[in-house]
Design an enzyme around this catalytic site. Structure first.
Site, PDB file in Angstrom:
ATOM      1  CB  CYS A 182      -0.910   0.029   1.213  1.00  0.00           C
ATOM      2  SG  CYS A 182      -2.088  -1.343   1.320  1.00  0.00           S
ATOM      3  NE  ARG A 234      -8.159  -2.316   1.661  1.00  0.00           N
ATOM      4  CZ  ARG A 234      -9.357  -2.853   1.839  1.00  0.00           C
ATOM      5  NH1 ARG A 234     -10.429  -2.196   1.422  1.00  0.00           N
ATOM      6  NH2 ARG A 234      -9.488  -4.020   2.417  1.00  0.00           N
ATOM      7  CG  ASN A 255       3.044  -0.111   2.924  1.00  0.00           C
ATOM      8  OD1 ASN A 255       2.534  -1.078   2.367  1.00  0.00           O
ATOM      9  ND2 ASN A 255       4.261   0.328   2.640  1.00  0.00           N
ATOM     10  N   GLY A 256       1.843  -2.646   4.923  1.00  0.00           N
ATOM     11  CA  GLY A 256       2.629  -3.796   5.331  1.00  0.00           C
ATOM     12  C   GLY A 256       1.780  -4.983   5.706  1.00  0.00           C
TER      13      GLY A 256
END
Length: 231
Positions: free
Chosen positions: A2, A53, A79-80
């Site tokens: 993302c 996303r 993010n991750g």
């Protein structure tokens, strides 16, 4: 993968202008998250989050970001991936009496509510994964930026005029009004010597990459930065 971006604005701009800037920052990261874009703006404090996303763990709208914690205190752009997030959920459900009303199945919601209950330090002690995230505390009026232990996920930050900006990639920061993009001589020297720019430097002056295993806090009123090594 993302993409996240955002800012604490100190310029005299309207809400419409701020929303447009946040959307531009998010759009520059479309390649990182083509499934949807989201922006959030706290009008009273001129704080904005933007998110591009890529849906993996929760494909529904319940995983949409930026996301609010169950108490409403925190907002996150994440993010991750958190590898042990189901274990963390179980611990949260059994160790507290607040009866979290989970709305989805994403690891974003897990880490967000863990921070709401445990705080940032205990949460970082317990999670395992690769990540970078931005978190806004509505009560303390404080922004937190965090990067995973080994630095698999990037996050850049810095000041543009009197505002604070951040993002997964430098191209997002370049969308903020007043960004000059002046090349850092120190970073250029490092690049020539090592063929890359090491943290905490970036190729631009006054813009930095957060080091692996660190998080930092930014006070809204002063934009003072405090950095902490958690691993």
């Amino acid at each position: 993968m993302c993409g996240l971006a955002g800012f604490i604005n100190k310029n005299q701009l309207s809400d419409t202008e701020l929303s447009f800037i946040a959307l531009e920052m998010s759009s520059s990261l479309h390649h990182r998250g083509p499934d949807s874009n989201g922006i959030w703006l706290e009008d009273s404090n001129k704080v904005a989050f933007a998110h591009a996303r890529l849906s993996i763990q929760d494909l529904s709208e319940a995983g949409h970001q930026p996301m609010h914690s169950f108490s409403g205190r925190y907002v996150i752009s994440f993010n991750g991936e958190i590898y042990n997030h189901l274990k963390i959920r179980s611990q949260l459900d059994t160790a507290q009496s607040l009866n979290i009303n989970w709305i989805g199945h994403s690891d974003t919601e897990t880490i967000l509510n863990a921070i709401d209950i445990w705080g940032i330090d205990k949460t970082l002690e317990n999670i395992e994964g690769m990540f970078a995230f931005a978190l806004w505390d509505k009560i303390d009026k404080e922004l937190i930026l965090c990067r995973d232990k080994l630095g698999e996920k990037p996050i850049y930050y810095g000041k543009v005029n009197d505002s604070f900006v951040f993002g997964s990639e430098l191209k997002a920061l370049k969308k903020f009004p007043g960004f000059t993009g002046k090349i850092s001589r120190d970073a250029l020297k490092e690049y020539i010597q090592f063929n890359y720019v090491p943290s905490p430097l970036s190729i631009y002056e006054n813009i930095f990459k957060l080091e692996p295993g660190y998080y930092l806090t930014i006070e809204y009123s002063s934009l003072n930065i405090n950095k902490f090594q958690y691993w």
